[in-house]
Write a protein that holds these residues in place. Structure first.
Motif, PDB file in Angstrom:
ATOM      1  N   GLY A  29       4.895 -33.126  29.746  1.00 22.04           N
ATOM      2  CA  GLY A  29       4.527 -34.538  29.799  1.00 22.04           C
ATOM      3  C   GLY A  29       5.384 -35.315  28.813  1.00 22.04           C
ATOM      4  O   GLY A  29       6.310 -34.762  28.178  1.00 22.04           O
ATOM      5  N   ALA A  30       5.042 -36.571  28.646  1.00 16.33           N
ATOM      6  CA  ALA A  30       5.879 -37.501  27.878  1.00 16.33           C
ATOM      7  C   ALA A  30       6.168 -37.019  26.452  1.00 16.33           C
ATOM      8  O   ALA A  30       7.209 -37.339  25.888  1.00 16.33           O
ATOM      9  CB  ALA A  30       5.197 -38.863  27.833  1.00 16.33           C
ATOM     10  N   GLY A  31       5.260 -36.226  25.858  1.00 15.80           N
ATOM     11  CA  GLY A  31       5.437 -35.781  24.477  1.00 15.80           C
ATOM     12  C   GLY A  31       6.712 -34.984  24.251  1.00 15.80           C
ATOM     13  O   GLY A  31       7.283 -35.014  23.158  1.00 15.80           O
ATOM     14  N   ILE A  32       7.191 -34.292  25.275  1.00 14.00           N
ATOM     15  CA  ILE A  32       8.391 -33.474  25.083  1.00 14.00           C
ATOM     16  C   ILE A  32       9.634 -34.360  24.917  1.00 14.00           C
ATOM     17  O   ILE A  32      10.634 -33.935  24.338  1.00 14.00           O
ATOM     18  CB  ILE A  32       8.592 -32.446  26.234  1.00 14.00           C
ATOM     19  CG1 ILE A  32       9.592 -31.357  25.789  1.00 14.00           C
ATOM     20  CG2 ILE A  32       9.036 -33.095  27.524  1.00 14.00           C
ATOM     21  CD1 ILE A  32       9.680 -30.149  26.713  1.00 14.00           C
ATOM     22  N   SER A  33       9.558 -35.601  25.374  1.00 10.08           N
ATOM     23  CA  SER A  33      10.734 -36.479  25.284  1.00 10.08           C
ATOM     24  C   SER A  33      10.661 -37.465  24.122  1.00 10.08           C
ATOM     25  O   SER A  33      11.573 -38.274  23.950  1.00 10.08           O
ATOM     26  CB  SER A  33      10.915 -37.235  26.608  1.00 10.08           C
ATOM     27  OG  SER A  33      11.202 -36.332  27.650  1.00 10.08           O
ATOM     28  N   VAL A  34       9.601 -37.377  23.329  1.00 12.91           N
ATOM     29  CA  VAL A  34       9.454 -38.309  22.198  1.00 12.91           C
ATOM     30  C   VAL A  34      10.630 -38.157  21.219  1.00 12.91           C
ATOM     31  O   VAL A  34      11.220 -39.142  20.762  1.00 12.91           O
ATOM     32  CB  VAL A  34       8.089 -38.104  21.494  1.00 12.91           C
ATOM     33  CG1 VAL A  34       8.052 -38.787  20.139  1.00 12.91           C
ATOM     34  CG2 VAL A  34       6.954 -38.646  22.375  1.00 12.91           C
ATOM     35  N   GLY A  69       3.088 -31.351  25.583  1.00 12.87           N
ATOM     36  CA  GLY A  69       3.199 -32.800  25.409  1.00 12.87           C
ATOM     37  C   GLY A  69       2.577 -33.647  26.499  1.00 12.87           C
ATOM     38  O   GLY A  69       3.133 -34.662  26.880  1.00 12.87           O
ATOM     39  N   THR A  70       1.409 -33.236  26.953  1.00 10.68           N
ATOM     40  CA  THR A  70       0.701 -34.092  27.915  1.00 10.68           C
ATOM     41  C   THR A  70      -0.732 -34.329  27.453  1.00 10.68           C
ATOM     42  O   THR A  70      -1.366 -33.417  26.920  1.00 10.68           O
ATOM     43  CB  THR A  70       0.716 -33.510  29.351  1.00 10.68           C
ATOM     44  OG1 THR A  70      -0.023 -34.388  30.218  1.00 10.68           O
ATOM     45  CG2 THR A  70       0.135 -32.105  29.436  1.00 10.68           C
ATOM     46  N   VAL A  98       1.115 -26.867  23.643  1.00  9.39           N
ATOM     47  CA  VAL A  98       1.862 -27.352  22.476  1.00  9.39           C
ATOM     48  C   VAL A  98       1.695 -28.865  22.418  1.00  9.39           C
ATOM     49  O   VAL A  98       2.121 -29.594  23.329  1.00  9.39           O
ATOM     50  CB  VAL A  98       3.370 -27.006  22.597  1.00  9.39           C
ATOM     51  CG1 VAL A  98       4.130 -27.520  21.375  1.00  9.39           C
ATOM     52  CG2 VAL A  98       3.581 -25.507  22.771  1.00  9.39           C
ATOM     53  N   ASN A  99       1.070 -29.343  21.342  1.00 11.45           N
ATOM     54  CA  ASN A  99       0.807 -30.779  21.223  1.00 11.45           C
ATOM     55  C   ASN A  99       0.398 -31.060  19.770  1.00 11.45           C
ATOM     56  O   ASN A  99      -0.395 -30.302  19.210  1.00 11.45           O
ATOM     57  CB  ASN A  99      -0.338 -31.177  22.188  1.00 11.45           C
ATOM     58  CG  ASN A  99      -0.400 -32.670  22.454  1.00 11.45           C
ATOM     59  OD1 ASN A  99      -0.292 -33.475  21.529  1.00 11.45           O
ATOM     60  ND2 ASN A  99      -0.582 -33.041  23.707  1.00 11.45           N
ATOM     61  N   PRO A 100       0.906 -32.103  19.139  1.00  8.48           N
ATOM     62  CA  PRO A 100       0.456 -32.403  17.768  1.00  8.48           C
ATOM     63  C   PRO A 100      -1.002 -32.836  17.716  1.00  8.48           C
ATOM     64  O   PRO A 100      -1.637 -32.764  16.659  1.00  8.48           O
ATOM     65  CB  PRO A 100       1.358 -33.556  17.309  1.00  8.48           C
ATOM     66  CG  PRO A 100       2.306 -33.837  18.413  1.00  8.48           C
ATOM     67  CD  PRO A 100       1.939 -33.017  19.614  1.00  8.48           C
ATOM     68  N   GLU A 101      -1.533 -33.318  18.856  1.00 12.36           N
ATOM     69  CA  GLU A 101      -2.938 -33.772  18.907  1.00 12.36           C
ATOM     70  C   GLU A 101      -3.689 -32.956  19.949  1.00 12.36           C
ATOM     71  O   GLU A 101      -3.095 -32.510  20.927  1.00 12.36           O
ATOM     72  CB  GLU A 101      -3.014 -35.246  19.372  1.00 12.36           C
ATOM     73  CG  GLU A 101      -2.134 -36.215  18.633  1.00 12.36           C
ATOM     74  CD  GLU A 101      -2.608 -36.454  17.212  1.00 12.36           C
ATOM     75  OE1 GLU A 101      -3.804 -36.204  16.940  1.00 12.36           O
ATOM     76  OE2 GLU A 101      -1.767 -36.870  16.387  1.00 12.36           O
ATOM     77  N   ARG A 102      -4.999 -32.857  19.757  1.00 10.62           N
ATOM     78  CA  ARG A 102      -5.807 -32.228  20.796  1.00 10.62           C
ATOM     79  C   ARG A 102      -5.777 -33.119  22.039  1.00 10.62           C
ATOM     80  O   ARG A 102      -5.723 -34.343  21.935  1.00 10.62           O
ATOM     81  CB  ARG A 102      -7.251 -32.050  20.317  1.00 10.62           C
ATOM     82  CG  ARG A 102      -7.367 -31.055  19.158  1.00 10.62           C
ATOM     83  CD  ARG A 102      -8.798 -30.926  18.682  1.00 10.62           C
ATOM     84  NE  ARG A 102      -9.650 -30.257  19.662  1.00 10.62           N
ATOM     85  CZ  ARG A 102      -9.703 -28.943  19.790  1.00 10.62           C
ATOM     86  NH1 ARG A 102      -8.981 -28.150  19.035  1.00 10.62           N
ATOM     87  NH2 ARG A 102     -10.501 -28.399  20.697  1.00 10.62           N
ATOM     88  N   LYS A 106       4.751 -30.197  17.012  1.00 10.43           N
ATOM     89  CA  LYS A 106       5.712 -30.892  17.875  1.00 10.43           C
ATOM     90  C   LYS A 106       6.476 -29.901  18.755  1.00 10.43           C
ATOM     91  O   LYS A 106       6.896 -28.842  18.266  1.00 10.43           O
ATOM     92  CB  LYS A 106       6.696 -31.672  17.007  1.00 10.43           C
ATOM     93  CG  LYS A 106       6.042 -32.786  16.238  1.00 10.43           C
ATOM     94  CD  LYS A 106       7.062 -33.513  15.395  1.00 10.43           C
ATOM     95  CE  LYS A 106       6.391 -34.719  14.731  1.00 10.43           C
ATOM     96  NZ  LYS A 106       7.288 -35.440  13.854  1.00 10.43           N
ATOM     97  N   ALA A 107       6.677 -30.306  19.998  1.00 14.06           N
ATOM     98  CA  ALA A 107       7.385 -29.442  20.943  1.00 14.06           C
ATOM     99  C   ALA A 107       8.767 -29.069  20.420  1.00 14.06           C
ATOM    100  O   ALA A 107       9.199 -27.914  20.544  1.00 14.06           O
ATOM    101  CB  ALA A 107       7.513 -30.163  22.282  1.00 14.06           C
ATOM    102  N   GLU A 108       9.449 -30.031  19.801  1.00  9.76           N
ATOM    103  CA  GLU A 108      10.835 -29.781  19.370  1.00  9.76           C
ATOM    104  C   GLU A 108      10.896 -28.796  18.199  1.00  9.76           C
ATOM    105  O   GLU A 108      11.958 -28.267  17.899  1.00  9.76           O
ATOM    106  CB  GLU A 108      11.540 -31.101  19.038  1.00  9.76           C
ATOM    107  CG  GLU A 108      10.958 -31.925  17.912  1.00  9.76           C
ATOM    108  CD  GLU A 108       9.817 -32.862  18.340  1.00  9.76           C
ATOM    109  OE1 GLU A 108       9.207 -32.631  19.389  1.00  9.76           O
ATOM    110  OE2 GLU A 108       9.528 -33.813  17.588  1.00  9.76           O
TER     111      GLU A 108
END
Ligand code: APR
Length: 251
Positions: free
Chosen positions: A28-33, A193-194, A218-222, A237-239
Motif C-alpha cells: 500500500g501507499a506506505g511503501i512509497s512514502v 504499508g497499508t 510491516v507498518n510503523p502503525e497498527r 518502516k518498510a524501507e
C-alpha cells in the motif's frame, strides 16, 4: 546480532514458509512514502488536502473532471519524478531470488516495476496510463498535453481519465482474478504499508490466511489488519525492515 531482535523474532521465525514462488507481497501507499509520495490517510496524507469523495469518485469525475484533474496532475508530477526506495528494491531482489511470485499493489505509482519486479498485479490500476471515457483508447500521460484541464482524447475528443480505479469503479477483472489466485496459493503474505481500510484489497490477507498462509505485516502503525489477521507484526518502516529480510534470504 539480530537486527529484528527488538521484536523478539529470530531469522527462522520470519523465513518459515519462504519457499520458491510461495511468497506474495501486498503493498500500500506506505511503501512509497520514502520515495516522496504522500500516503492517502494520516498526517500529511492526500485525503487531508482533498476530499476523496469529491476528487476520486467516478460519478463526480464524470460531472466535474477538471476539479479531479487538479489533484491528479499534482500526483502525476510527483510520481513521474519518484524513484524506488530500498523497500521496493528489496522486493525486486526477493523476486529475482525466486521467493516472491508476485507483488499485488494498491499503489498507482509504478515504482515496483521501476525497481525491477516482473510480476506486479496493479489492483487499483496505474495513474500514468490515461483512458478515454468515450472510446476506451489508452495513452501514456507523456503523449498528452496537460496544459489545460481536463485533457481530451486525441482520437475522439472524449474526456481522459487516469487508468486508476476511482471510488465507485470495479477492480480490473484480470487483476482481481490473478490476485485472488495468488492469495490462495501463497504460504507467506507480506503485507506492507497499508491501512487495510479499503475493500476488496483488505480482504486478500484473510483469503491467504484461510488457505494456510502466514501473514507478516510491516507498518510503523497498527492497522485494521494487525489484530484481526496478522501473525507477525513488524512495527517499523518498510524501507528499514525489508532490506533485513532480503539480506537474511542470502543464507
Ligand atoms: N513504511 C511502511 N508503512 C508506512 C510507512 C513506511 N515508511 N509510512 C506510513 N506507513 C503506513 C501507514 O501507517 C498506513 O497504515 O502506510 C499506511 C498507508 O495507508 P493509506 O494511506 O490508507 O494507504 P493504502 O492502505 O494504500 O490505501 C488503500 O485507499 O484511497 C484509497 O485507492 C487508494 O489504494 C488506496 C487505498
Amino acid at each position: 546480532m539480530n537486527p529484528l531482535g527488538r521484536y523478539h523474532i529470530e531469522r527462522e521465525d520470519i523465513l518459515r514458509g519462504f519457499a520458491p514462488k510461495k511468497v506474495v507481497a501486498l503493498t500500500g501507499a506506505g511503501i512509497s512514502v520514502a520515495s516522496g509520495i504522500s500516503p492517502f490517510r494520516g498526517p500529511g496524507g492526500l485525503w487531508e488536502k482533498y476530499d476523496p469523495e469529491e476528487v476520486a469518485n467516478i460519478e463526480n469525475f464524470r460531472r466535474n473532471p477538471r476539479s479531479s484533474w487538479v489533484m491528479l496532475k499534482e500526483v502525476l508530477e510527483v510520481v513521474e519524478k519518484a524513484l524506488p526506495n530500498s523497500a521496493h528494491l528489496s522486493l525486486a531482489r526477493m523476486e529475482k531470488k525466486g521467493f516472491i511470485s508476485s507483488v499485488i499493489t494498491q499503489n498507482i505509482d509504478g515504482l515496483h516495476q521501476k525497481a525491477g519486479n516482473k510480476t506486479v498485479i496493479e489492483y487499483h490500476g496505474n495513474t500514468t496510463r490515461l483512458v478515454c471515457l468515450s472510446c476506451s483508447a489508452l495513452f501514456s500521460y507523456r503523449e498528452i498535453d496537460l496544459g489545460s484541464l481536463p485533457p481530451y482524447c486525441p482520437a475522439c475528443g472524449g474526456v481522459l481519465k487516469p487508468d486508476a480505479v476511482f471510488f465507485g469503479e470495479p477492480i480490473p477483472k484480470a487483476a482481481l482474478l490473478q490476485a485472488h489466485a495468488e492469495a490462495q496459493q501463497c504460504r507467506v503474505m507480506l503485507v506492507i504499508g497499508t491501512s487495510g481500510m479499503v475493500q476488496p484489497a483488505a480482504g486478500l490477507p484473510f483469503l491467504a490466511k484461510k488457505n494456510g498462509a502466514r501473514i507478516i505485516e510491516v507498518n510503523p502503525e497498527r492497522s485494521y489488519l494487525t489484530s484481526s489477521v496478522t501473525d507477525i507484526f513488524l512495527q517499523g518502516k518498510a524501507e528499514e525492515i525489508l532490506p533485513i529480510i532480503d539480506e537474511w534470504l542470502n543464507g
